[in-house]
Design an enzyme around this catalytic site. Structure first.
Site, short mmCIF file in Angstrom:
data_model
loop_
_atom_site.label_atom_id
_atom_site.label_comp_id
_atom_site.label_asym_id
_atom_site.label_seq_id
_atom_site.Cartn_x
_atom_site.Cartn_y
_atom_site.Cartn_z
N LYS A 72 0.81 -1.22 0.00
CA LYS A 72 0.00 0.00 0.00
C LYS A 72 0.84 1.27 0.00
O LYS A 72 0.39 2.31 -0.49
CB LYS A 72 -0.97 0.00 1.19
CG LYS A 72 -2.03 -1.09 1.09
CD LYS A 72 -3.03 -1.01 2.23
CE LYS A 72 -4.09 -2.07 2.12
NZ LYS A 72 -5.13 -1.96 3.18
N ASP A 109 -10.34 2.08 1.51
CA ASP A 109 -10.55 1.56 2.86
C ASP A 109 -11.23 2.60 3.74
O ASP A 109 -12.11 2.28 4.54
CB ASP A 109 -9.21 1.17 3.50
CG ASP A 109 -8.64 -0.11 2.96
OD1 ASP A 109 -9.42 -0.97 2.51
OD2 ASP A 109 -7.40 -0.26 2.97
N ARG A 157 1.05 -0.68 22.06
CA ARG A 157 1.97 -1.49 22.87
C ARG A 157 3.31 -0.81 23.16
O ARG A 157 4.10 -1.34 23.94
CB ARG A 157 2.24 -2.83 22.17
CG ARG A 157 1.02 -3.73 22.12
CD ARG A 157 1.39 -5.11 21.62
NE ARG A 157 0.24 -6.00 21.58
CZ ARG A 157 -0.23 -6.68 22.62
NH1 ARG A 157 0.37 -6.56 23.79
NH2 ARG A 157 -1.28 -7.47 22.50
N ARG A 161 4.96 3.42 18.91
CA ARG A 161 3.66 3.32 18.24
C ARG A 161 2.73 4.46 18.67
O ARG A 161 1.96 4.99 17.87
CB ARG A 161 3.01 1.97 18.57
CG ARG A 161 3.70 0.78 17.94
CD ARG A 161 3.47 0.77 16.46
NE ARG A 161 3.83 -0.51 15.87
CZ ARG A 161 3.66 -0.82 14.59
NH1 ARG A 161 3.13 0.07 13.76
NH2 ARG A 161 4.02 -1.99 14.12
#
Length: 279
Positions: A72, A109, A157, A161
């Protein structure tokens, strides 16, 4: 200008791995309903290194491509133009080859998520939670920018991130707060929860589903239902599935590649449900 829908044309989904993809089932069902008997849709296992070579070998019969991971972002340098929607998350899942030979990228999407939510009556929420922080999470943020009027909390996590999600929030002009994955059970009390994690990741959260859950959007579709989705619906909560997303984003792809509107949503969904039941 969309490609001519009257000529024999080709389309396909690319990615690696790709054998699990339902895209051929959905697109072929659409072609059947639209009477595009000379159109074909295939799947090819292509990784990022092999993508430029694949593009070099495409002939004028190609109408478009669907792209999944890990392509992508890798596809963007190969394109002549990408839509604002795709640029907002640096991700292209749809390529259309125009009659004048241009390669145009888009991301279905994001509007596919919005359409799936609206089909389930979710037009607007005042806050939301995202489970996960990968590429699908950034698309979820972009979708929430269109339906969420307040804070979005992303459960992740690592601090790396978390920083990525906050950066996406800034780019998309949405209010994002990050929280540690150890507190992910708190997400389940949000008016809308979008789970973007791999299979099995949210299973331990099922025991924390509240007695009166609201809406869960779980982007997985195989295996289905997930443990979390099963507990959620068992308690009477609304569940939007990964198949809902897959069908709605594929509808937009079919329309762009063929130039036919509207694409046959119901027929595509039935084909997807049958394929999953047969697995």
């Amino acid at each position: 200008m969309p490609p001519r829908a009257t000529d024999a044309r080709r389309a396909a989904v690319l990615g690696s791995p790709i054998a699990h993809s339902l895209s051929p089932v959905l697109h072929r069902a659409a072609y059947g309903e639209l009477g595009l008997d000379d159109w074909s849709y295939d799947r090819f296992d292509v990784d990022a290194a092999g993508l430029p070579g694949f593009f070099e070998n495409l002939g004028p019969e190609w109408a478009g491509l669907s792209l999944t991971m890990p392509l992508k972002r890798a596809v963007i340098p190969l394109l002549d133009e990408i839509s604002d929607t795709a640029a907002s998350v640096d991700a292209v899942n749809t390529v259309v080859f125009t009659e004048d030979g241009r390669r145009v990228g888009d991301n279905t999407d994001i509007p596919g998520m919005v359409a799936a939510l609206r089909e389930h009556g979710i037009e607007q929420v005042d806050s939301a939670a995202i489970l996960g922080s990968g590429a699908t999470a950034s698309s979820a943020l972009a979708a929430l920018a269109r339906v969420c009027t307040g804070e979005i909390v992303a459960y992740v996590r690592s601090e790396a991130r978390a920083a990525e999600m906050r950066l996406w929030g800034e780019r998309l002009d949405v209010e994002v707060r990050t929280a540690d994955w150890s507190d992910a059970a708190e997400a389940l009390r949000a008016p809308l929860v979008i789970a973007t994690t791999p299979a099995g990741t949210t299973d331990p959260l099922a025991s924390a589903v509240p007695e009166r859950p609201t809406t869960l959007f779980d982007v997985l579709y195989d295996p289905w239902p997930t443990t979390l989705a099963a507990r959620w619906s068992g308690y009477g909560g609304a569940v939007v599935s990964g198949l809902d997303l897959l069908v709605h984003q594929a509808v937009l792809q079919v329309e762009q590649m063929t130039g036919r509107h509207p694409a046959p949503l119901d027929a595509m969904r039935r084909a997807g449900e049958k394929a999953l039941a047969d697995r």
